[in-house]
Design a protein around this motif. Structure first.
Motif, PDB file in Angstrom:
ATOM      1  N   UNK A   1       0.826  -1.208   0.000  1.00 38.27           N
ATOM      2  CA  UNK A   1       0.000   0.000   0.000  1.00 38.27           C
ATOM      3  C   UNK A   1       0.858   1.254   0.000  1.00 38.27           C
ATOM      4  N   UNK A   2       1.967   1.222   0.708  1.00 35.48           N
ATOM      5  CA  UNK A   2       2.908   2.347   0.673  1.00 35.48           C
ATOM      6  C   UNK A   2       3.392   2.587  -0.762  1.00 35.48           C
ATOM      7  N   UNK A   3       3.757   1.513  -1.460  1.00 34.35           N
ATOM      8  CA  UNK A   3       4.216   1.648  -2.843  1.00 34.35           C
ATOM      9  C   UNK A   3       3.134   2.252  -3.733  1.00 34.35           C
ATOM     10  N   UNK A   4       1.910   1.789  -3.584  1.00 41.39           N
ATOM     11  CA  UNK A   4       0.808   2.327  -4.380  1.00 41.39           C
ATOM     12  C   UNK A   4       0.620   3.816  -4.105  1.00 41.39           C
ATOM     13  N   UNK A   5       0.644   4.193  -2.840  1.00 44.28           N
ATOM     14  CA  UNK A   5       0.490   5.604  -2.485  1.00 44.28           C
ATOM     15  C   UNK A   5       1.670   6.433  -2.995  1.00 44.28           C
ATOM     16  N   UNK A   6       2.875   5.922  -2.851  1.00 48.31           N
ATOM     17  CA  UNK A   6       4.077   6.610  -3.318  1.00 48.31           C
ATOM     18  C   UNK A   6       4.032   6.850  -4.821  1.00 48.31           C
ATOM     19  N   UNK A   7       3.468   5.874  -5.535  1.00 47.93           N
ATOM     20  CA  UNK A   7       3.394   5.974  -6.992  1.00 47.93           C
ATOM     21  C   UNK A   7       2.168   6.752  -7.464  1.00 47.93           C
ATOM     22  N   UNK A   8       1.431   7.330  -6.516  1.00 49.22           N
ATOM     23  CA  UNK A   8       0.275   8.147  -6.872  1.00 49.22           C
ATOM     24  C   UNK A   8      -0.972   7.356  -7.236  1.00 49.22           C
ATOM     25  N   UNK A   9      -1.010   6.087  -6.880  1.00 47.45           N
ATOM     26  CA  UNK A   9      -2.152   5.227  -7.202  1.00 47.45           C
ATOM     27  C   UNK A   9      -3.086   5.131  -5.996  1.00 47.45           C
TER      28      UNK A   9
END
Length: 87
Positions: A53-61
């Motif tokens: 979820x951190x990766x998704x948020x970091x990538x603007x998703x």
């Protein structure tokens, strides 16, 4: 999908375990703790869930992150509800 699947399987097993041991296995609290904390705790993947979820948020998703969180948490609660009704 792998993290979601692992978490839901662990949740389903934990729900079954709690309902089964809560109703049919008085005096076996040590076994319940071993399986619930040891097996389900090791099988579920909160750290991976958080990282993904951190990766998704970091990538603007943001939408994908929100959907992943809602599906994971919602399905987990639904599984517990279904197992509680059947006990």
């Amino acid at each position: 999908w792998a993290t979601l699947s692992a978490n839901l399987l662990a949740t389903a097993f934990l729900a079954w375990l709690i309902m089964r041991f809560g109703v049919h296995a008085q005096g076996k609290e040590a076994w319940r703790a071993l399986l619930a904390i040891g097996f389900c705790g090791g099988f579920s993947t909160l750290s991976t869930f958080s990282y993904e979820n951190y990766q998704l948020l970091r990538d603007g998703l943001l939408g994908y992150a929100a959907l992943n969180i809602l599906i994971s948490v919602g399905a987990g609660i639904l599984l517990f509800h279904l197992f509680a009704r059947s006990a």
